[in-house]
Every structure is written in C-alpha cells, then in structure tokens.
Design a protein around this motif. Structure first.
Motif, PDB file in Angstrom:
ATOM      1  N   UNK B 175       0.875  -1.091  -0.210  1.00  0.00           N
ATOM      2  CA  UNK B 175       0.172   0.077  -0.095  1.00  0.00           C
ATOM      3  C   UNK B 175       0.920   1.162   0.056  1.00  0.00           C
ATOM      4  N   UNK B 176       1.957   1.330   0.758  1.00  0.00           N
ATOM      5  CA  UNK B 176       2.786   2.381   0.884  1.00  0.00           C
ATOM      6  C   UNK B 176       3.363   2.806  -0.515  1.00  0.00           C
ATOM      7  N   UNK B 178       2.135   1.975  -3.501  1.00  0.00           N
ATOM      8  CA  UNK B 178       0.992   2.021  -4.465  1.00  0.00           C
ATOM      9  C   UNK B 178       0.794   3.743  -4.193  1.00  0.00           C
ATOM     10  N   UNK B 179       0.438   4.121  -3.130  1.00  0.00           N
ATOM     11  CA  UNK B 179      -0.021   5.253  -2.814  1.00  0.00           C
ATOM     12  C   UNK B 179       1.374   6.521  -2.952  1.00  0.00           C
ATOM     13  N   UNK B 180       2.497   5.943  -2.506  1.00  0.00           N
ATOM     14  CA  UNK B 180       3.680   6.974  -2.823  1.00  0.00           C
ATOM     15  C   UNK B 180       4.031   7.194  -4.399  1.00  0.00           C
ATOM     16  N   UNK B 182       1.837   7.624  -6.672  1.00  0.00           N
ATOM     17  CA  UNK B 182       1.180   8.949  -6.937  1.00  0.00           C
ATOM     18  C   UNK B 182       1.553  10.133  -6.050  1.00  0.00           C
ATOM     19  N   UNK B 183       1.601   9.952  -4.789  1.00  0.00           N
ATOM     20  CA  UNK B 183       1.644  11.232  -4.030  1.00  0.00           C
ATOM     21  C   UNK B 183       3.171  11.721  -3.902  1.00  0.00           C
ATOM     22  N   UNK B 242       0.811   4.748 -12.559  1.00  0.00           N
ATOM     23  CA  UNK B 242       0.392   6.112 -12.291  1.00  0.00           C
ATOM     24  C   UNK B 242       0.802   6.962 -13.439  1.00  0.00           C
TER      25      UNK B 242
END
Lengths: 288, 288
Positions: B175-176, B178-180, B182-183, B242
């Motif tokens: 999850x880390x 995947x989210x980072x 994009x962020x 992404x």
C-alpha cells in the motif's frame, strides 16, 4: 516616475484587487469595477478604492488610465467595447497571454493609447479573497508594445510597474507567449494533470501520504479555471508545441522504466538535476 | 517513548544528516557513517554525532539500532551485508520505496529485528548540505512491518519517529508503494520532465520569464538523481501505472486544445481546481 491621477481597474479579482491594494498610498485615485457586490463592498472597506461600481461604463467615464484585469477573453471583449463606447483614453491589461490582446488593442481607434501588460505573479487562491498588497513586489512585469502605444501610455505603464514594486520587461507579444508557454502555462498543465490523476486514483490515502513534494508540484492546479482555460486557449499554439516536448520527456522515462534500462532512468534524473542547478543559477538563487 | 541508547546512522546525507541533527539533545548517542570525509568532519563539528567513520563495519559494531539512510539500492546491499557481518541487531531504513526493502529485511537471519521506515519529507538540496534539524517535524513517517519486526524493534521505531517530531503511520509495503507512487514519485517525474523540457527550449529567456509557478512546480526536479532514480526503479510497477494515468490526463487536454474544444479545456481546468480544493480539505488546509 509618471503616474495617472485617476485609475479605473476593471475586475477586482486576484490581479486587479492586488493592484488596488498595492496602489494604496501612492496618491493614485482608484475606481474599482466588479460585478460581485461582496467584492465591491470588501474593496471599498480597505480604502484602496475611492469608489466602486458594477457598471463598467460608469467606472471608466472619468478615468485617466483604464486597467483591464479580467480573464483574457473578457479583456478582448472589453477592448472592443471600450472602442465603441468612449472617445479615446489610455488602457493597459494584465492578461497572461499577449498575442491576441496586443492585436486587438492595435485595432482600437486612433484616439486610443494602449499597452499590453502581464505581471508575472499569481496565487492559487482566486478572486478578491486571494488579493494581497505585496503580490507584485519583485515580480517581473512584462510590457508589450501595440500599434497604439504612445510615449505617454508607455510612461504610465512603466510608472504603474514601478509603484507596485515590480520590474518591467519590454518584449514582443510573440516572444512573450512563446516563453510563458513553457515558463508558466505548461507548469500549470503539469500540476493540473497531477491533481486530476491523483483524484483519479480514487483513494484518499493519496492525500494522507502526500508531503511537500506533492504540495508544491500541484499548487498551481488550484489557479482559477476561468483564468487558466482562457490562457491555454488563447496561447494554444505555443502550449501545444511545448506540451509535445513535455510529453516526449515523459516518454523517455517511461521507455527506460518499461524496457529495464536502469542507466537510462539515472541519466534522465541527472539531466533534470543539472537543469535545476542551471535554473537556480539563472534566477540568482544558486544551489549551495 | 522507548529509545535505543546507541544509534548508528549509515549515510549522513539529507535524510541521515537531518536525523542526526534532530536527535541532538535527545540523549541518544549517535555514530555517523559516511564515505565523504568533508561530511564526517562537518557532522562531528555540529556535535550531533559523537563519533564518525568511513567504515560501516566499525560504525555498527556497538550499535543498538542501525539506521540505513542511503539510496534504496544501497540499502538493499547493506541489508545483505549486515546479515553476513554481524550476529544480529535491530535495523530500520529511511528508503522511499518499501516493497523491495521489506522483502530483503524478511530474508535476514532470525537473530535480526527489522522495520521498514519512510519519513515523508525531503528537500531539493541533497547531501549533508541540505540537512536540517527540523526536516522531520510534522512529517508523516511511514512504518512497514517485515517478517523480522519484533515488539522491541517496533517500539524503537515508534520512539525514533516521536523524538524527531514526526507522526507515525503503519501500513503495508504494498500500500505504501502504491500510494507514494502517486503522491511522491509521479510528482517528481512531472517536475523533472518540466525542467528537462524547459532546458530543451534552448532559450535562457525561459528562466527570465519564470515566476513562482515554475519555481514550485519544478522544485523537486532538483532532488538527488541517485536517490530518485533508485526510487523510480524499485517502484517501477506502481510508477508506470500512475504515469499512464498522468499521461492520459495530459492527452485529454491536448486533444481539447488541438480539436478546438474550448468547453473541454474549461472542464479540464475545473476538474483540476475541484481536485485541489478536495486535497486542501483532506490535508487540513481548506481554501479560504
């Protein structure tokens, strides 16, 4: 420094409102024109404008200098409307694309004097709410000659730039639009696409895992959509050309990642860092 | 808050150096390992480290907690090297991708205790030169469990996060990443492509016409290429996914501009502004 006595600003949004606030104390008497009653009341309360109206024909009647501070396509409409309404005057605009505006100003009657202007500053908070007295301080203020630029109009434009603490830069509208396409319009596109893609993930965890990198890279995505879509539209030739170059750079990285070219990824990042160092040097903030 | 007595930081760059500075006054005795002599001398002079060495085997000998603060692929090498060198210990890393590191830590001998860490902060100035005592303050500090995460290792990791003023967030490595992606990683790509494209114009007028929009949108392009290329490479699956979404957003605007769809340009900009408002709300800085 030569300044007009009575200035009428059409549009008390981020740019026009900040101009009114910046002119406070300069001795210039400012009339504000805005369709929004709340904005007119708020502006009047600051004392930065001596009078306000929602009817532009009233606002420009006594003006020595008219400042057009609305989105680009509204400025174009006002250039035509002013020509038909009033027997001459001096006008400057604050629009972010210059080619179409300078051409329109060149078509005004010979009794008009006009200069194209573009203060290179902004904020992600639109409207009077975002206006601040120091927005123009230290900013480059581009000025473009039109076929209606007289010595008086040029002097007043330069005076306006000086009194708000900006630095004037005369250049042609064509060069202005080419350069700002890359220095300002494509950065907006890059930031806005990032924000749209982040929303598209459909997972609020993206916001939770965001930090200063996301904050800064996406900041200008919040700029007024009315203002930005007018800019992109009226400068679409330059924007499309620079956007193609931007997409090509993304493609180079994508290919390196997809094809397992680790050295290519590294070289791509090194090119970006070298560019950043060069940029910082050029703007007088060299890297330590 | 539980803290180890002796911490060895491998890599006194932006992240490791800032950690040493942030730990000053906490009572933790910090040993710094760095290959660069100038960095070792400068770190020692601040008093934030009690000893320095260029030889990691010396630096880790007496450590209660080992902090790996080098680029991701060097962290991976160190995880293997530590396993072969020392009869156990506690280790945390500060790398920006977690999947590969958490997997490598899971493969350490059973005498090892390990937590994956990622402080969500950074700066465009690399190395010890960029290190500041307040870099971690208020930042989200992601923590990822590994197959070697013990209660003691978790407590020390949490203590470290707390003492530097960051906020811990436990999540899975998947999850880390995947989210980072994009962020954090795509924002870097967006900024770096902008800088590369700006250089590609081949006209220094671009720098002269740049303002706060270009400055902020391009800022992270200056991040260490060694660090960033490792991140992109080790998280390439999420980054490519992404990035495809990001390129698709650019394509929507390009098509609207090229095909004369003015309403489409406006809708695209409105979507970005709506996303920006939502983001500001989510991070507790709602628009005025």
């Amino acid at each position: 420094m030569k300044l007009p006595e009575r200035v009428t600003i059409i549009g008390l949004g981020l740019m026009g409102g900040s101009l009114a606030l910046a002119l406070q104390g300069s001795g210039v008497r400012v009339t504000g024109v805005d369709l929004d009653e709340g904005t007119r009341t708020a502006a009047l309360a600051t004392g930065s404008v001596v009078q306000v109206t929602g009817v532009w024909e009233e606002g420009v009647a006594e003006a020595d200098l008219i400042v057009l501070a609305t989105p680009v396509q509204h400025i174009l409409k006002m250039v035509v409307a002013l020509s038909g309404f009033k027997k001459g005057g001096v006008v400057i605009d604050l629009g972010s694309t210059k080619g179409v505006i300078v051409a329109a100003m060149g078509g005004m009657g010979a009794e008009w004097e006009a200069v194209g202007g573009h203060p290179m500053c902004g904020r992600e908070i639109a409207g009077w709410t975002g206006a601040t007295a120091d927005l123009y301080e230290g900013a480059t203020f581009a000025l473009c000659r039109t076929e209606r630029t007289t010595p008086k109009a040029a002097e007043w434009a330069e005076g306006l730039v000086e009194v708000v603490g900006a630095e004037r830069l005369w250049l042609t509208a064509e060069r202005h639009d080419f350069l700002t396409g890359m220095s300002s319009h494509v950065p907006y596109v890059a930031a806005a696409a990032l924000m749209r893609a982040a929303v598209g993930v459909g997972d609020d965890g993206v916001w939770g895992m965001s930090a200063s990198g996301f904050r800064d890279t996406s900041r200008v995505s919040g700029t007024s959509p009315a203002v930005m879509s007018d800019i992109l539209w009226t400068n679409r030739k330059a924007v499309l050309a620079h956007l193609a170059a931007y997409e090509a750079e993304l493609g180079v990285l994508r290919a390196a990642l997809a094809e397992g070219d680790e050295a290519g990824v590294r070289a791509w990042a090194e090119g970006a860092a070298a560019g950043y160092a060069r940029y910082r040097q050029a703007v007088g903030r060299p890297l330590p």
